[in-house]
Design a protein around this motif. Structure first.
Motif, PDB file in Angstrom:
ATOM      1  N   GLY A  38       9.328 -35.837   8.816  1.00  0.00           N
ATOM      2  CA  GLY A  38       9.895 -34.305   8.854  1.00  0.00           C
ATOM      3  C   GLY A  38       8.831 -33.394   8.376  1.00  0.00           C
ATOM      4  N   THR A  39       9.021 -32.034   8.661  1.00  0.00           N
ATOM      5  CA  THR A  39       8.340 -31.276   8.359  1.00  0.00           C
ATOM      6  C   THR A  39       8.555 -30.806   6.942  1.00  0.00           C
ATOM      7  OG1 THR A  39       9.795 -29.550   9.188  1.00  0.00           O
ATOM      8  CG2 THR A  39       7.632 -30.051  10.280  1.00  0.00           C
ATOM      9  N   SER A  40      10.061 -31.133   6.464  1.00  0.00           N
ATOM     10  CA  SER A  40      10.412 -30.954   4.998  1.00  0.00           C
ATOM     11  C   SER A  40      11.568 -31.882   4.826  1.00  0.00           C
ATOM     12  CB  SER A  40      10.618 -29.551   4.783  1.00  0.00           C
ATOM     13  OG  SER A  40      12.038 -29.004   5.411  1.00  0.00           O
ATOM     14  N   GLY A  41      12.044 -32.075   3.790  1.00  0.00           N
ATOM     15  CA  GLY A  41      12.914 -32.740   3.537  1.00  0.00           C
ATOM     16  C   GLY A  41      13.211 -33.265   1.911  1.00  0.00           C
ATOM     17  N   SER A  42      14.299 -34.294   1.951  1.00  0.00           N
ATOM     18  CA  SER A  42      14.881 -34.365   0.819  1.00  0.00           C
ATOM     19  C   SER A  42      14.077 -35.696   0.183  1.00  0.00           C
ATOM     20  CB  SER A  42      16.410 -34.594   0.673  1.00  0.00           C
ATOM     21  OG  SER A  42      16.617 -35.732   1.382  1.00  0.00           O
ATOM     22  N   THR A  43      13.111 -36.260   0.825  1.00  0.00           N
ATOM     23  CA  THR A  43      12.282 -37.330   0.444  1.00  0.00           C
ATOM     24  C   THR A  43      11.471 -37.313  -0.908  1.00  0.00           C
ATOM     25  OG1 THR A  43      10.545 -38.877   0.998  1.00  0.00           O
ATOM     26  CG2 THR A  43      10.373 -36.743   1.641  1.00  0.00           C
ATOM     27  N   ASN A  44      11.363 -38.100  -1.529  1.00  0.00           N
ATOM     28  CA  ASN A  44      10.602 -38.106  -2.787  1.00  0.00           C
ATOM     29  C   ASN A  44       8.949 -38.821  -2.327  1.00  0.00           C
ATOM     30  OD1 ASN A  44      11.567 -40.671  -2.735  1.00  0.00           O
ATOM     31  ND2 ASN A  44      11.460 -40.679  -5.035  1.00  0.00           N
ATOM     32  N   GLN A  45       8.918 -39.003  -1.302  1.00  0.00           N
ATOM     33  CA  GLN A  45       7.662 -39.636  -0.840  1.00  0.00           C
ATOM     34  C   GLN A  45       6.558 -38.787   0.132  1.00  0.00           C
ATOM     35  OE1 GLN A  45       6.724 -42.976  -1.905  1.00  0.00           O
ATOM     36  NE2 GLN A  45       8.625 -43.064  -3.146  1.00  0.00           N
ATOM     37  N   VAL A  46       5.582 -38.477  -0.360  1.00  0.00           N
ATOM     38  CA  VAL A  46       4.682 -37.581   0.228  1.00  0.00           C
ATOM     39  C   VAL A  46       3.549 -38.548   0.745  1.00  0.00           C
ATOM     40  CG1 VAL A  46       3.341 -35.496   0.260  1.00  0.00           C
ATOM     41  CG2 VAL A  46       5.470 -35.668  -1.081  1.00  0.00           C
ATOM     42  N   GLY A  47       3.138 -38.750   1.892  1.00  0.00           N
ATOM     43  CA  GLY A  47       1.823 -39.208   2.527  1.00  0.00           C
ATOM     44  C   GLY A  47       0.946 -38.135   2.580  1.00  0.00           C
ATOM     45  N   ILE A  48      -0.351 -38.751   2.500  1.00  0.00           N
ATOM     46  CA  ILE A  48      -1.521 -38.193   2.456  1.00  0.00           C
ATOM     47  C   ILE A  48      -2.412 -38.643   3.642  1.00  0.00           C
ATOM     48  CG2 ILE A  48      -3.520 -37.025   1.506  1.00  0.00           C
ATOM     49  CD1 ILE A  48      -2.548 -37.752  -1.362  1.00  0.00           C
ATOM     50  N   ASP A  49      -2.475 -37.951   4.860  1.00  0.00           N
ATOM     51  CA  ASP A  49      -3.237 -38.162   5.864  1.00  0.00           C
ATOM     52  C   ASP A  49      -3.584 -37.123   6.799  1.00  0.00           C
ATOM     53  OD1 ASP A  49      -4.236 -40.313   7.754  1.00  0.00           O
ATOM     54  OD2 ASP A  49      -2.287 -40.837   8.709  1.00  0.00           O
ATOM     55  N   GLY A  50      -4.693 -37.481   7.574  1.00  0.00           N
ATOM     56  CA  GLY A  50      -5.270 -36.253   8.265  1.00  0.00           C
ATOM     57  C   GLY A  50      -5.827 -35.008   7.345  1.00  0.00           C
ATOM     58  N   PHE A  51      -6.139 -35.185   6.148  1.00  0.00           N
ATOM     59  CA  PHE A  51      -6.357 -34.313   5.143  1.00  0.00           C
ATOM     60  C   PHE A  51      -5.117 -33.064   5.140  1.00  0.00           C
ATOM     61  CE2 PHE A  51     -10.434 -36.105   5.892  1.00  0.00           C
ATOM     62  CZ  PHE A  51     -11.098 -35.743   5.007  1.00  0.00           C
ATOM     63  N   ALA A  52      -3.854 -33.599   5.101  1.00  0.00           N
ATOM     64  CA  ALA A  52      -2.680 -32.980   4.782  1.00  0.00           C
ATOM     65  C   ALA A  52      -1.717 -33.918   4.217  1.00  0.00           C
ATOM     66  CB  ALA A  52      -2.255 -32.489   6.266  1.00  0.00           C
ATOM     67  N   PHE A  53      -0.787 -32.986   3.328  1.00  0.00           N
ATOM     68  CA  PHE A  53       0.279 -33.553   2.556  1.00  0.00           C
ATOM     69  C   PHE A  53       1.365 -33.629   3.581  1.00  0.00           C
ATOM     70  CE2 PHE A  53      -1.998 -31.528  -0.957  1.00  0.00           C
ATOM     71  CZ  PHE A  53      -2.375 -32.901  -1.627  1.00  0.00           C
ATOM     72  N   MET A  54       1.960 -34.920   3.812  1.00  0.00           N
ATOM     73  CA  MET A  54       3.159 -34.987   4.676  1.00  0.00           C
ATOM     74  C   MET A  54       4.411 -35.646   4.327  1.00  0.00           C
ATOM     75  SD  MET A  54       1.366 -35.929   8.311  1.00  0.00           S
ATOM     76  CE  MET A  54       1.390 -37.633   7.956  1.00  0.00           C
ATOM     77  N   PRO A  55       5.383 -34.964   4.244  1.00  0.00           N
ATOM     78  CA  PRO A  55       5.755 -33.476   4.399  1.00  0.00           C
ATOM     79  C   PRO A  55       5.060 -32.605   3.450  1.00  0.00           C
ATOM     80  CG  PRO A  55       7.717 -34.287   3.618  1.00  0.00           C
ATOM     81  CD  PRO A  55       6.638 -35.605   3.782  1.00  0.00           C
ATOM     82  N   ALA A  56       4.542 -31.361   3.816  1.00  0.00           N
ATOM     83  CA  ALA A  56       3.674 -30.632   2.734  1.00  0.00           C
ATOM     84  C   ALA A  56       4.987 -30.043   2.160  1.00  0.00           C
ATOM     85  CB  ALA A  56       3.081 -29.511   3.218  1.00  0.00           C
ATOM     86  N   GLU A  57       6.234 -29.712   2.313  1.00  0.00           N
ATOM     87  CA  GLU A  57       7.171 -29.163   1.470  1.00  0.00           C
ATOM     88  C   GLU A  57       8.343 -30.026   1.362  1.00  0.00           C
ATOM     89  OE1 GLU A  57       7.350 -25.391   1.836  1.00  0.00           O
ATOM     90  OE2 GLU A  57       5.228 -25.231   2.184  1.00  0.00           O
ATOM     91  N   ILE A  58       8.534 -30.296  -0.065  1.00  0.00           N
ATOM     92  CA  ILE A  58       9.795 -31.093  -0.023  1.00  0.00           C
ATOM     93  C   ILE A  58      10.832 -30.745  -0.983  1.00  0.00           C
ATOM     94  CG2 ILE A  58       8.717 -33.502   0.529  1.00  0.00           C
ATOM     95  CD1 ILE A  58       8.507 -34.014  -2.553  1.00  0.00           C
ATOM     96  N   ASP A  59      11.993 -30.879  -0.939  1.00  0.00           N
ATOM     97  CA  ASP A  59      13.106 -30.318  -1.835  1.00  0.00           C
ATOM     98  C   ASP A  59      13.619 -31.466  -2.863  1.00  0.00           C
ATOM     99  OD1 ASP A  59      12.799 -27.707  -0.827  1.00  0.00           O
ATOM    100  OD2 ASP A  59      14.103 -28.372   1.005  1.00  0.00           O
ATOM    101  N   VAL A  60      13.648 -31.535  -3.923  1.00  0.00           N
ATOM    102  CA  VAL A  60      14.200 -32.770  -4.754  1.00  0.00           C
ATOM    103  C   VAL A  60      15.183 -31.996  -5.834  1.00  0.00           C
ATOM    104  CG1 VAL A  60      12.178 -33.933  -4.084  1.00  0.00           C
ATOM    105  CG2 VAL A  60      12.423 -32.746  -6.355  1.00  0.00           C
ATOM    106  N   ALA A  61      15.991 -32.927  -6.354  1.00  0.00           N
ATOM    107  CA  ALA A  61      16.746 -32.477  -7.442  1.00  0.00           C
ATOM    108  C   ALA A  61      16.070 -32.654  -8.459  1.00  0.00           C
ATOM    109  CB  ALA A  61      18.013 -33.596  -7.252  1.00  0.00           C
ATOM    110  N   ALA A  62      16.249 -32.123  -9.830  1.00  0.00           N
ATOM    111  CA  ALA A  62      15.678 -32.223 -11.061  1.00  0.00           C
ATOM    112  C   ALA A  62      15.974 -33.413 -11.617  1.00  0.00           C
ATOM    113  CB  ALA A  62      16.315 -31.087 -11.987  1.00  0.00           C
ATOM    114  N   GLY A  63      14.765 -33.896 -12.091  1.00  0.00           N
ATOM    115  CA  GLY A  63      14.692 -35.513 -12.442  1.00  0.00           C
ATOM    116  C   GLY A  63      14.163 -36.263 -11.525  1.00  0.00           C
ATOM    117  N   THR A  64      13.919 -36.021 -10.286  1.00  0.00           N
ATOM    118  CA  THR A  64      13.459 -36.791  -9.339  1.00  0.00           C
ATOM    119  C   THR A  64      11.675 -37.073  -9.338  1.00  0.00           C
ATOM    120  OG1 THR A  64      14.705 -36.035  -7.548  1.00  0.00           O
ATOM    121  CG2 THR A  64      13.236 -36.698  -6.729  1.00  0.00           C
TER     122      THR A  64
END
Ligand SMILES: [Cu+2]
Length: 124
Positions: A38-64
């Motif tokens: 997704g373009t953003s989301g509640s994931t705690n996993q960020v991939g790096i591909d094509g010289f970009a972070f995917m997703p670049a924006e994530i929302d997480v709960a404290a302690g994640t």
């Protein structure tokens, strides 16, 4: 001249091995699309591909714990824009870096090698 063994028979295992090797190469050549990119989301996993972070924006709960994984041949690192954590090691393909966000806030970060690669972790 009589041939006492059948050279063709010896070739069969070799040909099978080659065929399997080719099949493996062909199958792995595609660009592996993230499962639920997704373009953003509640994931705690960020991939790096094509010289970009995917997703670049994530929302997480404290302690994640957020984990970045480099999915391409170029090396990348993770550098917090503030002083939350020191820049990660340069990540080779397949390597990961993790950081646990304990305090609510918005935390922009960049790739230390390519500072135009930007992302933000928003902690609530
Ligand atoms: Cu980079």
């Amino acid at each position: 001249m009589f041939v006492t063994s059948h050279p063709a028979r010896r070739l069969v295992p070799i040909l099978l091995t080659l065929a399997l090797a080719l099949a493996a190469c062909g199958g792995g050549g595609g660009d592996a699309a993230p499962d639920d990119a997704g373009t953003s989301g509640s994931t705690n996993q960020v991939g790096i591909d094509g010289f970009a972070f995917m997703p670049a924006e994530i929302d997480v709960a404290a302690g994640t714990t957020v984990t970045w994984t480099n999915q391409e041949a170029a090396e990348h690192s993770i550098r917090d824009e503030g002083d939350l954590f020191a820049e990660s090691e340069a990540l080779a393909e397949g390597e990961s870096f993790s950081f646990t966000y304990d305090t609510p806030g918005a935390y922009p970060y960049v790739c230390g090698i390519h500072p135009y690669m930007k992302g933000t972790v928003t902690v609530s």
